[in-house]
Write a protein that holds these residues in place. Structure first.
Motif, short mmCIF file in Angstrom:
data_model
loop_
_atom_site.label_atom_id
_atom_site.label_comp_id
_atom_site.label_asym_id
_atom_site.label_seq_id
_atom_site.Cartn_x
_atom_site.Cartn_y
_atom_site.Cartn_z
N ASP A 70 1.19 -0.93 -0.33
CA ASP A 70 -0.02 0.00 -0.25
C ASP A 70 0.62 0.92 -0.05
OD1 ASP A 70 0.98 -0.12 2.82
OD2 ASP A 70 -0.90 -0.03 3.25
N THR B 43 2.10 4.10 -0.83
CA THR B 43 1.88 5.44 -1.50
C THR B 43 3.22 6.13 -2.51
OG1 THR B 43 2.78 7.06 0.21
CG2 THR B 43 0.00 6.18 0.20
N PHE B 44 3.05 6.03 -4.09
CA PHE B 44 3.88 7.17 -4.83
C PHE B 44 3.05 7.71 -5.76
CE2 PHE B 44 3.10 2.54 -5.68
CZ PHE B 44 3.28 2.83 -6.57
N GLN C 89 6.48 2.14 5.61
CA GLN C 89 5.27 1.48 5.47
C GLN C 89 5.24 0.00 4.54
OE1 GLN C 89 3.93 4.82 2.56
NE2 GLN C 89 1.76 3.97 2.41
#
Length: 309
Positions: A91, A93-94, A222
């Motif tokens: 999961d 985020t990028f 993360q």
């Protein structure tokens, strides 16, 4: 001592991504000649994209990415999206990567680079199925002369497998390629599940990582939190094992690992035990292959924390 040449062959993959973040954080140690990608944890298109994502996140666009084999040599492809998320990066985020892969195929890059390198000068870290490496050795026999060592995340002995009862995923995904590489006579260090299952996150280790403010550290946390969730829900174990980061940690600090000379044969014929690694020691004849038996896990996490800071 100048940074030593390194090529990373990978299939990102949550833990591959953490390994790449660690490698990108060590320019004093590694002269990263290239990242080659292979189908494995997710499709070949996604592993290449994910390598570019992590490269961009780490601000290391100086390192080229090369797209490699999109399927195993002989067997049907198998993926592990259930452990890595639909896109392979959990999961995380990028943003979209700022640069794409090169036009040269990964196998051509590997064969050309290793054949032209100074003898025994280039370390090769393999974090996924061994398809690209086997193809490069077959494409140009002179490629072997440039190899200093091949450090592989793959195989299982006392721990049993993580894709079948007796096989670890990377070897199972392309057992014929693994058999070619393990029988090559090249210097190999194999970090199988026996070693990587010793290196797991825990609350204290994660607290130290989460206290860091760098973008690389935040991304690693993360990814590792996603890995912990998957390990808890699918494998019913606590702590995410650092399979692929252990390879980079070995290259940075081999003193954290205990290895033993071994003979490693790969099962390619039996559908029941496909990808099983028969690890045998002691040996009657000398072997250039070593099997990792013990890891100083706190030392690996200390290393990861220092580098990502």
């Amino acid at each position: 001592m100048p940074p030593r040449p390194l090529i990373i062959d990978c299939d990102p993959g949550v833990d591959d991504a953490v390994a790449l973040l660690l490698a990108f954080s060590a320019p004093d140690t590694f002269d990263l000649r290239g990242i080659t990608t292979v189908a494995g944890n997710v499709s070949g298109a996604l592993t290449a994209h994910n390598a570019c994502v992590i490269r961009s996140l780490a601000a290391r666009e100086d390192v080229p990415v090369f797209v490699g084999a999109n399927r195993p040599l002989l067997v049907a492809p198998v993926e592990a999206g259930h452990f890595h998320g639909a896109n392979g990066l959990g999961d995380l985020t990028f943003a979209a990567p700022t640069k794409g892969p090169e036009s040269t195929h990964a196998v051509a890059f590997l064969a050309d680079t290793l054949s032209k390198a100074a003898p025994h000068s280039v370390s090769v870290a393999v974090l996924g199925p061994l398809t690209n490496i086997a193809l490069a050795l077959r494409a140009n026999a002179a490629a072997a002369q440039g190899v200093r060592e091949i450090v592989i995340m793959g195989g299982a002995r006392s721990e049993g497998g993580n894709i079948t009862a007796s096989a670890e995923f990377n070897i199972y995904a392309d057992p014929h390629a693994a058999a070619i590489v393990f029988s090559s006579g090249l210097p190999i260090v194999a970090l199988g599940l026996d070693a990587t299952h010793q290196v797991r996150t825990n609350p204290a280790r994660m607290a130290r990582l989460e206290a860091l403010s760098s973008a690389r550290a935040r991304a690693a946390c993360q990814l590792l939190r996603f890995g912990e969730h998957v390990e808890r829900t699918l494998a019913h174990r606590e702590g995410a094992p650092l399979h692929d980061p252990a390879v980079i940690a070995y290259l940075l600090a081999p003193e954290l690992f205990e290895t033993q000379a071994a003979r490693i044969d790969v099962e390619t014929d039996s559908p029941l035990t496909r990808g099983h690694t028969a690890v045998e020691f002691p040996l009657e004849t000398p072997s250039a292959t070593c099997w990792a038996t013990r890891v100083h896990a706190d030392g690996v996490f200390d290393l990861l924390t220092r580098r990502l800071a």
